[in-house]
Design an enzyme around this catalytic site. Structure first.
Site, PDB file in Angstrom:
ATOM      1  N   GLU A  63       3.263  -9.283  15.708  1.00 33.45           N
ATOM      2  CA  GLU A  63       2.605  -9.695  16.951  1.00 33.45           C
ATOM      3  C   GLU A  63       3.079 -11.101  17.334  1.00 33.45           C
ATOM      4  O   GLU A  63       3.407 -11.378  18.479  1.00 33.45           O
ATOM      5  CB  GLU A  63       1.092  -9.657  16.739  1.00 33.45           C
ATOM      6  CG  GLU A  63       0.293  -9.685  18.012  1.00 33.45           C
ATOM      7  CD  GLU A  63      -1.207  -9.578  17.724  1.00 33.45           C
ATOM      8  OE1 GLU A  63      -1.974  -9.719  18.668  1.00 33.45           O
ATOM      9  OE2 GLU A  63      -1.581  -9.378  16.550  1.00 33.45           O
ATOM     10  N   ARG A  71       0.815  -1.213   0.000  1.00 35.66           N
ATOM     11  CA  ARG A  71       0.000   0.000   0.000  1.00 35.66           C
ATOM     12  C   ARG A  71       0.850   1.265   0.000  1.00 35.66           C
ATOM     13  O   ARG A  71       0.382   2.322  -0.434  1.00 35.66           O
ATOM     14  CB  ARG A  71      -0.996  -0.022   1.164  1.00 35.66           C
ATOM     15  CG  ARG A  71      -2.085  -1.111   0.977  1.00 35.66           C
ATOM     16  CD  ARG A  71      -3.354  -0.767   1.726  1.00 35.66           C
ATOM     17  NE  ARG A  71      -3.084  -0.432   3.102  1.00 35.66           N
ATOM     18  CZ  ARG A  71      -3.148  -1.295   4.128  1.00 35.66           C
ATOM     19  NH1 ARG A  71      -3.503  -2.547   3.929  1.00 35.66           N
ATOM     20  NH2 ARG A  71      -2.893  -0.890   5.339  1.00 35.66           N
TER      21      ARG A  71
END
Lengths: 175, 175
Positions: free
Chosen positions: B98, B61
């Site tokens: 994470e 992106r």
């Protein structure tokens, strides 16, 4: 406009992504400010009278040119992505790879009925992703105003898969 | 310049990419020509006096904004990609997810020593990719002129990972 001088800035990488493939690396062109501007301006000049409402780019390298061209044309940008990357409701088209299939998605509300859409990518190779992208646009009721590529590998005959469409490439390679 | 009106064009998608996450979908902004122009022009106006030689964007992106901004600024564009996507000799930086780690690469010849580089992405979340990207630039001898984001999720405190750098986001969200 003759853009052949840009080829000097395209790096040729043998055996990438696999043995026997000669890869045309545009990163060496993109980092040169004047050449980046030349590429975007050439596509803008080609399509500025074509009533383009949306410029559509395919993940990932198509994202490099399509939004910049949309900005230069005063159009919007629409991303076409690999499956499950788009967050809202999307439609999907499959296309053939050398071995197996892959798929592309577009948001259902990305293109309005009758809107003229320009499909832009860095490279026209076999034409499989380009043709699938056109089908996505047409399923939504959009009109493909044309295809703009930076590099076309003529020997792969991708243009034949796009018969009936306006196809324009800035640079051509015979091998 | 107050850009808060742009938030009306950002679609909020609950539970994407996983339950409990509210995703800010910028595709609904990008397809609006005036808003795409407003975003690029706002970043251009912020950085036009900053001596930026290269605008760097992270796959995928980040590719949407960085080349358009490079074009508007008269700078070059440098892509940072996932491992093994770049065809020529590259260096790599890992960063924490994470669960586990991921990595980013940049071509060795993408940035010259002393060149001022602006890092642009759609979103500042935890700041892990942004910080890794800065390390790539600095390993090559480049100077990080700043970070430009379209959306910053303030509650994730990504800005703390970029302490000491100039960080500018057009839009902020508190949750």
């Amino acid at each position: 406009m003759n853009l052949e001088h840009l080829k000097k800035l395209i790096r040729e990488v043998p055996d990438f992504p696999k043995p026997g493939i000669l890869f045309y690396d545009i990163t060496t062109l993109l980092k040169d400010p004047a050449s980046l501007k030349t590429v975007i301006d050439a596509l803008r000049d080609r399509y500025k009278g074509a009533g383009v409402a949306q410029v559509l780019g395919v993940e990932a390298r198509g994202f490099i040119f399509a939004p910049a061209l949309a900005y230069a044309l005063g159009a919007g940008f629409v991303p076409v992505r690999k499956p499950k990357k788009l967050p809202a409701k999307a439609i999907r088209e499959e296309y053939q790879l050398e071995y197996g299939t892959d798929a592309l998605e577009i948001h259902e509300d990305a293109v309005q009925k009758g809107q003229r859409v320009l499909i832009v990518d860095d490279l026209l190779a076999t034409g499989g992703t380009a043709a699938a992208t056109a089908r996505l646009v047409e399923k939504l009721g959009g009109v493909v105003a044309g295809f703009g590529f930076v590099v076309e590998l003529d020997f792969l005959k991708g243009r034949e898969k796009l018969a009936g469409y306006e196809v324009h490439s800035l640079l051509h390679y015979d091998k």
